[in-house]
Design an enzyme around this catalytic site. Structure first.
Site, mmCIF file in Angstrom:
data_model
loop_
_atom_site.group_PDB
_atom_site.id
_atom_site.type_symbol
_atom_site.label_atom_id
_atom_site.label_comp_id
_atom_site.label_asym_id
_atom_site.label_seq_id
_atom_site.Cartn_x
_atom_site.Cartn_y
_atom_site.Cartn_z
ATOM 1 N N ASP A 209 0.858 -1.194 0.000
ATOM 2 C CA ASP A 209 0.000 0.000 0.000
ATOM 3 C C ASP A 209 0.892 1.242 0.000
ATOM 4 O O ASP A 209 2.118 1.130 0.081
ATOM 5 C CB ASP A 209 -0.943 -0.003 1.215
ATOM 6 C CG ASP A 209 -0.192 0.104 2.533
ATOM 7 O OD1 ASP A 209 0.849 -0.561 2.678
ATOM 8 O OD2 ASP A 209 -0.624 0.871 3.424
ATOM 9 N N HIS A 522 1.353 -8.808 -3.544
ATOM 10 C CA HIS A 522 0.375 -7.754 -3.235
ATOM 11 C C HIS A 522 1.156 -6.453 -3.071
ATOM 12 O O HIS A 522 1.563 -6.081 -1.967
ATOM 13 C CB HIS A 522 -0.397 -8.118 -1.960
ATOM 14 C CG HIS A 522 -1.515 -7.161 -1.686
ATOM 15 N ND1 HIS A 522 -2.792 -7.337 -2.181
ATOM 16 C CD2 HIS A 522 -1.547 -5.999 -0.991
ATOM 17 C CE1 HIS A 522 -3.554 -6.332 -1.800
ATOM 18 N NE2 HIS A 522 -2.820 -5.500 -1.075
ATOM 19 N N ASP A 564 0.393 -17.312 -4.337
ATOM 20 C CA ASP A 564 1.031 -16.280 -5.155
ATOM 21 C C ASP A 564 -0.032 -15.580 -5.989
ATOM 22 O O ASP A 564 -0.174 -15.821 -7.186
ATOM 23 C CB ASP A 564 2.109 -16.902 -6.055
ATOM 24 C CG ASP A 564 2.788 -15.838 -6.918
ATOM 25 O OD1 ASP A 564 2.709 -14.641 -6.556
ATOM 26 O OD2 ASP A 564 3.376 -16.200 -7.945
ATOM 27 N N GLU A 573 1.889 -10.147 0.455
ATOM 28 C CA GLU A 573 2.259 -8.736 0.406
ATOM 29 C C GLU A 573 3.773 -8.655 0.668
ATOM 30 O O GLU A 573 4.410 -9.638 1.052
ATOM 31 C CB GLU A 573 1.484 -7.920 1.461
ATOM 32 C CG GLU A 573 1.700 -6.433 1.291
ATOM 33 C CD GLU A 573 0.655 -5.542 1.969
ATOM 34 O OE1 GLU A 573 -0.273 -6.073 2.607
ATOM 35 O OE2 GLU A 573 0.782 -4.316 1.854
HETATM 36 O O1 9MR Z 1 2.547 -6.678 9.352
HETATM 37 C C1 9MR Z 1 1.293 -6.356 9.906
HETATM 38 C C2 9MR Z 1 0.746 -7.579 10.601
HETATM 39 O O2 9MR Z 1 1.555 -7.915 11.701
HETATM 40 C C3 9MR Z 1 -0.693 -7.333 11.047
HETATM 41 O O3 9MR Z 1 -1.222 -8.531 11.568
HETATM 42 C C4 9MR Z 1 -1.519 -6.842 9.866
HETATM 43 C C5 9MR Z 1 -2.971 -6.546 10.230
HETATM 44 O O4 9MR Z 1 -3.061 -5.481 11.097
HETATM 45 O O5 9MR Z 1 -0.949 -5.668 9.323
HETATM 46 C C6 9MR Z 1 0.348 -5.876 8.813
HETATM 47 O O6 9MR Z 1 0.845 -4.670 8.357
HETATM 48 C C7 9MR Z 1 0.264 -4.115 7.196
HETATM 49 C C8 9MR Z 1 -0.114 -2.686 7.533
HETATM 50 O O7 9MR Z 1 -1.177 -2.688 8.458
HETATM 51 C C9 9MR Z 1 -0.476 -1.863 6.313
HETATM 52 N N1 9MR Z 1 0.558 -1.951 5.312
HETATM 53 C C10 9MR Z 1 0.826 -3.313 4.918
HETATM 54 C C11 9MR Z 1 1.325 -4.108 6.099
HETATM 55 C C12 9MR Z 1 1.762 -5.510 5.687
HETATM 56 O O8 9MR Z 1 0.700 -6.337 5.346
#
Ligand code: 9MR
Length: 592
Positions: A209, A522, A564, A573
């Site tokens: 993102d 992602h 994937d 991601e």
């Molecule tokens: O890495 C984060 C993971 O530990 C959490 O469980 C998850 C849900 O809150 O969020 C992950 O972080 C994401 C972040 O919130 C937004 N940018 C992408 C991150 C990686 O997926």
């Protein structure tokens, strides 16, 4: 379809100008594997994919390291190692007895071919003709993947266009200038009311993102700064082909300074507090940065953000002091910023980030702040030598554990390794050593006990499991700087093997590397650009069976549940805090 084919051609042409780090390591475009490496589907390079029964690190091994592969199912037989492309047999051996690995539900045997030490390309063949991927053995086996994993940060720079001379086929227009960022209601203060504007450009996008989140940026930047701090000579030799490469500063520090510039702007100069994040209200669709133009905001100041910020700025102050000519005044500024953020945190010790109702981007919420206090206190002690900071660490008495964005206790321990022994005192020293030896012994024990010879537990298969693996390996390799035990390095190598292919999915989880690597991460730019290959050098989050995104997974086991597909933000991601320990580990293995 035609566009993709065309863009693939363009990609192949442009890849040639995208120096070093942009290339597939194996340059397999111009090579063919043994014909009988039977195809079951197309691999990222367009060559046949692997038979899935032998799982091996598809990148390679340093000559002196333990070299292992895993065989799933079948009879216990002999195996042979051949060099490639000559196909000369260099070793024959017998695989271990099979055992169940509960994390994938597979019966697996291990193969040990450590005795092969000569530089070259190899593959493994079983008695029944099953063959593995080819892999390298050599001093430079990990060099390209290291450089690419570091260059990935350049590809995620906000507020700048990426030129073809640096980004090859992944060149793109500028996005997110972030010079007019709105103060969200949750962040309003007297001098900066709701709706007023601040400027906070640059920095790295967090992940797939386009958000920029201080807490997660903190651990990522800190990890990269530690890589430089621990291996300065190595980083004098790495050139990443980024816009600053021609200057005299190591590129890793050039890259980090892009993010520090943004971090500095996240501190409110009026009180020293730090905004938790800078994002839109909702996640952007899968478009290029230049097309994602929704209003950006800074949200609530938080204690977690202030403390992460303080720790990073404290280490940055130390590191950039040696480059004052190129970064005049930065070291002093970072120190000031760190102390002000610490002060703010002390007067706002429980400002937990509460996601406002109108905000849907990542929360990075964390209710337990003891480890963040310990982290900042430890690094400020190293920077200033002031006893009050060590006292703070002592009072909190954190336990050494594998770091993650929401648990920075381990980073406090990393920091204190840099403290002069005289400042710490013998008693402290002994207490810290005890924690280190307990933790490393625990991971080494997990390694020996695992049927896969990988120190991963069921509890490690969370969102970003590959980063858990890399943070464990990093912890081991930091310990190894001080205690030098063969088993510690061996367990770290096993964790790297795991993310580079010795895992149940058979994926080398770093984009652009290995025979089978993620193609549909992602990652909005990789999804929206017209280039077939994803942006290279990114570590996918990895297997875990939380299924938060509700995609259809091929397996329900913790270590097998990986997809994937762009749909899978919970396993596919990429993120800046996941690549950072990968960079550290790849550098440390090459330098220790
Ligand atoms: O890495 C984060 C993971 O530990 C959490 O469980 C998850 C849900 O809150 O969020 C992950 O972080 C994401 C972040 O919130 C937004 N940018 C992408 C991150 C990686 O997926």
């Amino acid at each position: 379809m035609q566009t993709k084919t065309l863009s693939k051609l363009v990609a192949s042409a442009l890849i040639l100008v995208c120096l070093g780090a942009c290339q597939h390591t194996k340059d397999s475009v111009s090579e063919s594997p043994p014909e009988s490496l039977s195809a079951n589907s197309a691999s990222p390079t367009g060559l046949p994919a692997l038979p899935s029964r032998i799982h091996v690190n598809q990148l390679g091994f340093l000559p002196k390291d333990t070299k292992q592969a895993v065989v799933v199912g079948g009879q216990t037989t002999s195996f042979r190692v051949y060099n490639w492309p000559d196909r000369q047999q260099v070793m024959v051996g017998k695989m271990s007895e099979k055992r169940l690995w509960p994390l994938s539900g597979e019966e697996v045997a291990t193969i040990d071919f450590s005795q092969v030490t000569q530089t070259g390309e190899y593959f493994i063949e079983l008695a029944d003709g099953t063959r593995s991927a080819t892999f390298s053995i050599g001093q430079l086996a990990l060099a390209k993947v290291h450089d690419a994993a570091l260059k990935a940060y350049y590809f995620n720079r906000a507020s700048v266009a990426l030129g073809a001379e640096h980004a090859g086929p992944w060149a793109r227009a500028m996005g997110h200038p972030d010079t007019e960022v709105m103060i969200h209601a949750s962040a309003a203060s007297e001098l900066r009311p709701t709706g007023s504007m601040i400027s906070a450009p640059k920095g790295w996008y967090d992940a797939g993102d386009y958000g920029k989140y201080v807490v997660n940026s903190g651990i990522s930047t800190y990890t990269l700064l530690l890589a430089y701090r621990h291996m300065p000579q190595f980083y004098q030799t790495r050139s990443l082909a980024i816009p600053e490469s021609s200057d005299t500063v190591p590129d890793i520090l050039n890259e980090i300074s892009w993010n520090l510039a943004w971090l500095e702007a996240m501190q409110d100069p009026n009180d020293g507090g730090v905004y938790h994040k800078l994002t839109t209200l909702n996640f952007a669709p899968a478009v290029m940065p230049s097309e994602a133009q929704a209003q950006r905001y800074v949200m609530q100041k938080s204690t977690a953000a202030a403390l992460n910020f303080a720790a990073v700025m404290a280490l940055a102050s130390d590191v950039y002091a040696d480059f004052a000519e190129h970064f005049p005044g930065h070291s002093q500024r970072y120190k000031q910023a760190a102390l002000q953020a610490w002060q703010w945190a002390k007067t706002h010790p429980q400002q937990i980030y509460q996601q406002p109702a109108d905000v849907k981007t990542g929360a990075y919420g964390d209710k337990n702040l003891n480890d963040e206090f310990a982290f900042a206190a430890a690094q400020l002690f190293v920077l200033t030598g002031e006893g009050r900071f060590l006292q703070e660490f002592d009072d909190l008495a954190p336990t050494l554990s594998v770091p993650s964005w929401n648990n920075t206790a381990g980073l406090a321990y990393y920091a204190l390794l840099e403290a002069p022994l005289t400042a710490l005192g013998k008693q402290h020293q002994q207490k810290l050593e005890q924690q280190w030896s307990n933790m490393t012994a625990e991971i080494v024990e997990q390694y020996s006990a695992s049927a896969y010879h990988v120190p991963m537990l069921v509890s490690d298969f969370v969102w970003g499991s590959n980063a858990v693996a890399m943070n464990k390996a990093m912890l081991l390799l930091i310990a190894n700087r001080h205690v030098k035990q063969a088993q510690i390095r061996e367990a770290a190598v096993a964790l790297l093997d795991y993310v580079l292919g010795r895992n149940p999915t058979g994926y080398a989880y770093v984009t652009g590397f290995g025979d089978k690597s993620p193609m549909h991460i992602h990652h909005r730019p990789s999804q929206a650009d017209q280039v077939l290959e994803p942006v290279p050098g990114w570590l996918a989050g990895g297997a875990q069976n939380g299924w938060q995104d509700k995609c259809a997974y091929p397996s329900s086991t913790p270590a097998g549940s990986y997809l994937d597909d762009f749909c899978s933000y919970s396993t596919n991601e990429i993120a800046i805090n996941w690549n950072a320990p990968l960079v550290y580990v790849l550098a440390a293995l090459q330098t220790q």
